[in-house]
Design a protein around this motif. Structure first.
Motif, short mmCIF file in Angstrom:
data_model
loop_
_atom_site.label_atom_id
_atom_site.label_comp_id
_atom_site.label_asym_id
_atom_site.label_seq_id
_atom_site.Cartn_x
_atom_site.Cartn_y
_atom_site.Cartn_z
N ILE A 84 0.84 -1.21 0.00
CA ILE A 84 0.00 0.00 0.00
C ILE A 84 0.87 1.26 0.00
CG2 ILE A 84 -1.68 1.33 1.34
CD1 ILE A 84 -2.86 -1.09 -0.04
N CYS A 85 1.98 1.21 0.72
CA CYS A 85 2.83 2.39 0.91
C CYS A 85 3.61 2.79 -0.33
CB CYS A 85 3.82 2.15 2.05
SG CYS A 85 3.08 2.29 3.68
N GLN A 86 3.65 1.92 -1.34
CA GLN A 86 4.47 2.22 -2.52
C GLN A 86 4.05 3.52 -3.21
OE1 GLN A 86 6.03 -1.43 -4.88
NE2 GLN A 86 3.95 -1.94 -4.25
N GLY A 87 2.77 3.89 -3.07
CA GLY A 87 2.29 5.09 -3.74
C GLY A 87 2.47 6.37 -2.95
N PHE A 88 3.06 6.26 -1.77
CA PHE A 88 3.24 7.44 -0.92
C PHE A 88 4.71 7.88 -0.91
CE2 PHE A 88 -0.53 5.32 0.89
CZ PHE A 88 -1.43 6.37 0.79
N PRO A 89 4.96 9.18 -0.60
CA PRO A 89 6.33 9.71 -0.62
C PRO A 89 7.13 9.29 0.61
CG PRO A 89 4.80 11.42 0.05
CD PRO A 89 3.95 10.24 -0.33
N VAL A 90 7.51 8.01 0.65
CA VAL A 90 8.29 7.48 1.77
C VAL A 90 9.76 7.77 1.52
CG1 VAL A 90 8.89 5.44 3.10
CG2 VAL A 90 6.59 5.67 2.15
N LYS A 91 10.37 8.55 2.40
CA LYS A 91 11.77 8.92 2.26
C LYS A 91 12.68 7.81 2.76
CE LYS A 91 15.58 11.40 2.09
NZ LYS A 91 16.26 11.70 0.82
N VAL B 235 10.15 -0.68 2.99
CA VAL B 235 8.92 -0.70 2.20
C VAL B 235 9.18 -1.29 0.81
CG1 VAL B 235 7.25 0.79 1.01
CG2 VAL B 235 7.78 1.19 3.42
N THR B 236 10.25 -0.87 0.17
CA THR B 236 10.57 -1.36 -1.18
C THR B 236 10.85 -2.87 -1.17
OG1 THR B 236 11.50 0.79 -1.79
CG2 THR B 236 12.11 -1.09 -3.14
N HIS B 237 11.65 -3.33 -0.22
CA HIS B 237 12.02 -4.75 -0.15
C HIS B 237 10.79 -5.61 0.15
CE1 HIS B 237 16.15 -3.76 -0.68
NE2 HIS B 237 16.30 -3.20 0.51
N LEU B 238 9.96 -5.18 1.09
CA LEU B 238 8.80 -5.98 1.48
C LEU B 238 7.75 -6.03 0.38
CD1 LEU B 238 8.55 -4.69 5.14
CD2 LEU B 238 8.94 -7.07 4.50
N ALA B 239 7.57 -4.91 -0.31
CA ALA B 239 6.57 -4.87 -1.39
C ALA B 239 6.96 -5.80 -2.54
CB ALA B 239 6.40 -3.45 -1.89
N ALA B 240 8.27 -6.06 -2.66
CA ALA B 240 8.74 -6.91 -3.76
C ALA B 240 8.56 -8.40 -3.44
CB ALA B 240 10.20 -6.63 -4.03
N LEU B 241 8.25 -8.75 -2.19
CA LEU B 241 8.10 -10.16 -1.83
C LEU B 241 6.84 -10.77 -2.45
CD1 LEU B 241 9.08 -10.03 1.95
CD2 LEU B 241 10.46 -10.84 0.03
#
Length: 253
Positions: free
Chosen positions: A178-185, A247-253
């Motif tokens: 879900i967080c992939q679309g938000f500006p996570v620094k 966030v990036t690593h987990l979303a790729a699982l």
């Protein structure tokens, strides 16, 4: 941080105690001009200079800092040219001469000879006259009417820090997608006592985006904390599972 531009030469900045805590400062550090406040004051000077359109070759910026009872800090900034400096000096000189005349010895001797009730009234009147002269130093009779007061709200940091708790790694993975679309620094994942803690920095320049992000946190997470002191405890004592770009690593699982 609320910035109110009173006119073309005067600006007021109000900073809440909670905002200072978010960036690791205290009201005392701001008031004393300690080393820790230098970066913040430099940023504030730049912002004030832009708001008042300072010409550094011909004008100077004077700032006075006041700590309020609730721990907030109020800063007044005044832009002054050589003409402004001269007018201020003239007001000080005129007020000083008037105050000297108000306390001339003849008047003081007359007050000392009065009965107690008249003496109290006379002293009160004299102090009020002196206060009026002091006010004239700071508030000229010819008010600057150019422009109207305007207020803006400025975030003191470019990012807000969030920490959420989740029950399972699957919940963590779903939230990361879900967080992939938000500006996570930045983001990191920790685990303590069978609970997962996701720590994130979110860019706060878009209020709508931040609002949508918080809604997602409330929907998917068990608990949402913003700039929480618990974060320091978790990052120091919990097991770090993913130190960077969680966030990036987990979303790729």
């Amino acid at each position: 941080m609320i910035i109110v531009k009173m006119n073309n030469s005067t600006l007021e900045c109000s900073i809440a105690a909670s905002e200072l805590r978010e960036i690791g400062l205290t009201p005392e550090a701001i008031m004393s001009g300690g080393q820790t406040s230098h970066n913040f004051m430099s940023q504030l000077n730049k912002e004030v200079g832009e708001q008042l359109e300072i010409n550094p070759e011909q004008e100077v910026l004077l700032m006075s800092k006041n700590m309020m009872a609730d721990g907030s800090v109020r800063i007044f900034a005044v832009k002054m040219s050589n003409e402004d400096i001269q007018r201020t000096a003239d007001r000080i000189r005129a007020s000083a001469m008037e105050m000297l005349s108000l306390v001339e010895q003849g008047r003081i001797d007359e007050i000392k000879e009065m009965d107690p009730e008249e003496k109290g009234e006379a002293l009160g009147s004299m102090f009020m006259d002196i206060t009026e002269q002091v006010n004239r130093i700071y508030i000229p009779e010819e008010q600057d009417v150019q422009g109207t007061p305007s207020a803006v709200s400025k975030p003191m940091t470019d990012y807000e820090r969030y920490m959420i708790t989740l029950k399972s790694l699957e919940d963590v993975r779903r939230f990361a997608r879900i967080c992939q679309g938000f500006p996570v620094k930045a983001s990191a994942l920790y685990k303590a006592d069978d609970r997962y803690y996701m720590v994130m920095k979110i860019r706060n320049e878009d209020d709508n985006m931040v609002y949508e992000f918080r809604k997602a946190c409330v929907e998917y997470a068990d608990e949402l904390m913003v700039d929480s002191p618990l974060e320091a405890h978790i990052t120091e004592t919990a097991d770090c599972l993913i130190a960077e770009d969680a966030v990036t690593h987990l979303a790729a699982l």
